[in-house]
Design a protein around this motif. Sequence first.
Motif, PDB file in Angstrom:
ATOM      1  N   ARG A   1       7.036   3.428   3.266  1.00 21.63           N
ATOM      2  CA  ARG A   1       6.496   3.813   1.956  1.00 21.63           C
ATOM      3  C   ARG A   1       6.045   5.262   2.035  1.00 21.63           C
ATOM      4  NH1 ARG A   1       2.402  -0.443  -0.507  1.00 21.63           N
ATOM      5  NH2 ARG A   1       2.200   1.347  -1.835  1.00 21.63           N
ATOM      6  N   PRO A   2       6.230   5.989   0.979  1.00 22.02           N
ATOM      7  CA  PRO A   2       5.718   7.359   0.982  1.00 22.02           C
ATOM      8  C   PRO A   2       4.189   7.341   1.099  1.00 22.02           C
ATOM      9  CG  PRO A   2       7.187   7.011  -0.888  1.00 22.02           C
ATOM     10  CD  PRO A   2       6.972   5.690  -0.223  1.00 22.02           C
ATOM     11  N   ARG A   3       3.696   8.337   1.741  1.00 21.17           N
ATOM     12  CA  ARG A   3       2.263   8.397   2.013  1.00 21.17           C
ATOM     13  C   ARG A   3       1.428   8.479   0.733  1.00 21.17           C
ATOM     14  NH1 ARG A   3      -0.687  12.653   6.008  1.00 21.17           N
ATOM     15  NH2 ARG A   3      -2.639  11.562   5.972  1.00 21.17           N
ATOM     16  N   TRP A   4       1.926   9.129  -0.300  1.00 19.96           N
ATOM     17  CA  TRP A   4       1.159   9.263  -1.539  1.00 19.96           C
ATOM     18  C   TRP A   4       0.931   7.923  -2.218  1.00 19.96           C
ATOM     19  CZ3 TRP A   4       3.288   7.748  -6.101  1.00 19.96           C
ATOM     20  CH2 TRP A   4       4.668   7.631  -6.159  1.00 19.96           C
ATOM     21  N   ARG A   5       1.800   6.964  -1.978  1.00 20.00           N
ATOM     22  CA  ARG A   5       1.607   5.637  -2.579  1.00 20.00           C
ATOM     23  C   ARG A   5       0.364   4.957  -2.004  1.00 20.00           C
ATOM     24  NH1 ARG A   5       5.168   3.622  -6.358  1.00 20.00           N
ATOM     25  NH2 ARG A   5       7.225   4.531  -6.192  1.00 20.00           N
ATOM     26  N   ASP A   6       0.049   5.234  -0.780  1.00 23.13           N
ATOM     27  CA  ASP A   6      -1.157   4.670  -0.183  1.00 23.13           C
ATOM     28  C   ASP A   6      -2.408   5.348  -0.745  1.00 23.13           C
ATOM     29  OD1 ASP A   6       0.314   2.941   1.381  1.00 23.13           O
ATOM     30  OD2 ASP A   6       0.489   4.395   3.036  1.00 23.13           O
ATOM     31  N   ASP A   7      -2.284   6.661  -1.011  1.00 20.88           N
ATOM     32  CA  ASP A   7      -3.434   7.402  -1.542  1.00 20.88           C
ATOM     33  C   ASP A   7      -3.661   7.131  -3.032  1.00 20.88           C
ATOM     34  OD1 ASP A   7      -3.899   8.495   0.923  1.00 20.88           O
ATOM     35  OD2 ASP A   7      -2.725  10.323   0.522  1.00 20.88           O
ATOM     36  N   PHE A   8      -2.581   6.899  -3.761  1.00 21.20           N
ATOM     37  CA  PHE A   8      -2.672   6.653  -5.213  1.00 21.20           C
ATOM     38  C   PHE A   8      -1.960   5.366  -5.570  1.00 21.20           C
ATOM     39  CE2 PHE A   8      -2.666  11.267  -4.584  1.00 21.20           C
ATOM     40  CZ  PHE A   8      -3.871  11.591  -5.192  1.00 21.20           C
ATOM     41  N   PRO A   9      -2.580   4.260  -5.306  1.00 22.54           N
ATOM     42  CA  PRO A   9      -1.906   2.984  -5.587  1.00 22.54           C
ATOM     43  C   PRO A   9      -1.966   2.658  -7.087  1.00 22.54           C
ATOM     44  CG  PRO A   9      -4.064   2.582  -4.661  1.00 22.54           C
ATOM     45  CD  PRO A   9      -3.864   4.075  -4.673  1.00 22.54           C
ATOM     46  N   VAL A  10      -0.825   2.670  -7.721  1.00 24.02           N
ATOM     47  CA  VAL A  10      -0.733   2.327  -9.139  1.00 24.02           C
ATOM     48  C   VAL A  10       0.204   1.137  -9.251  1.00 24.02           C
ATOM     49  CG1 VAL A  10      -0.007   3.101 -11.415  1.00 24.02           C
ATOM     50  CG2 VAL A  10      -1.139   4.699  -9.866  1.00 24.02           C
ATOM     51  N   ARG A  11      -0.263   0.110  -9.850  1.00 26.78           N
ATOM     52  CA  ARG A  11       0.554  -1.086 -10.052  1.00 26.78           C
ATOM     53  C   ARG A  11       1.086  -1.040 -11.475  1.00 26.78           C
ATOM     54  NH1 ARG A  11      -3.544  -3.964  -6.613  1.00 26.78           N
ATOM     55  NH2 ARG A  11      -2.421  -4.118  -4.669  1.00 26.78           N
ATOM     56  N   TRP A  12       2.283  -0.549 -11.629  1.00 23.98           N
ATOM     57  CA  TRP A  12       2.871  -0.332 -12.943  1.00 23.98           C
ATOM     58  C   TRP A  12       3.043  -1.635 -13.707  1.00 23.98           C
ATOM     59  CZ3 TRP A  12       2.802   4.487 -14.405  1.00 23.98           C
ATOM     60  CH2 TRP A  12       2.832   5.489 -13.430  1.00 23.98           C
ATOM     61  N   ASP A  13       3.290  -2.687 -13.062  1.00 22.29           N
ATOM     62  CA  ASP A  13       3.491  -3.959 -13.746  1.00 22.29           C
ATOM     63  C   ASP A  13       2.191  -4.504 -14.326  1.00 22.29           C
ATOM     64  OD1 ASP A  13       2.575  -4.252 -11.160  1.00 22.29           O
ATOM     65  OD2 ASP A  13       3.467  -6.245 -10.909  1.00 22.29           O
ATOM     66  N   GLU A  14       1.036  -4.085 -13.813  1.00 24.03           N
ATOM     67  CA  GLU A  14      -0.250  -4.544 -14.326  1.00 24.03           C
ATOM     68  C   GLU A  14      -0.884  -3.541 -15.292  1.00 24.03           C
ATOM     69  OE1 GLU A  14      -2.818  -5.480 -11.102  1.00 24.03           O
ATOM     70  OE2 GLU A  14      -1.386  -6.857 -10.174  1.00 24.03           O
ATOM     71  N   ASP A  15      -0.305  -2.380 -15.485  1.00 20.51           N
ATOM     72  CA  ASP A  15      -0.870  -1.340 -16.346  1.00 20.51           C
ATOM     73  C   ASP A  15      -0.514  -1.634 -17.805  1.00 20.51           C
ATOM     74  OD1 ASP A  15      -2.264   0.838 -16.997  1.00 20.51           O
ATOM     75  OD2 ASP A  15      -0.935   2.304 -16.032  1.00 20.51           O
TER      76      ASP A  15
END
Length: 162
Positions: free
Chosen positions: A5-19
Amino acid sequence: MAEQRPRWRDDFPVRWDEDHYMTRRELAKFLTLGSGLLAGVNVLIAFIGLNGAPPAPPTRRIAGVDDVSPGGSLLFRYPTDDDPCILVRDSTGRIDAFSQVCTHLSCALVHVPGDDVLACPCHKGAFSARGGLPLEGPPTRRLPRIVIEQRGADLVATGIEV
């Protein structure tokens, strides 16, 4: 090799399916309905204001006819105790009454008997004691007239002409 996983995904976790974003169409619908509701309420308030009967002014005894000598004046309050007024009787016996508040900056008016004038000492304004029209100084609007009726030996205030 496992997919990293790209490192930025760990820093900015956004769950698009729950937004839950609001679409532009939903926002436009909300603004249109809200504006329509506010416009409708304004029309309703205007309709009620135009069709509702204004409250009748109170009838109040001011003084006896003989209480005001020709050329004299009398202070009274009408329609409430917070509204100062002045009743003027000229040398012929004609009776007029006006608000005692100057239409320029709300100073108290004083009757000048010899000239049949209501003078404003604040800014050297003057009003006619017969019609309430401004004669000199900064005031440009006439004074509100208090409707006075003579009922027997009494002078009675029955309304206001603005």
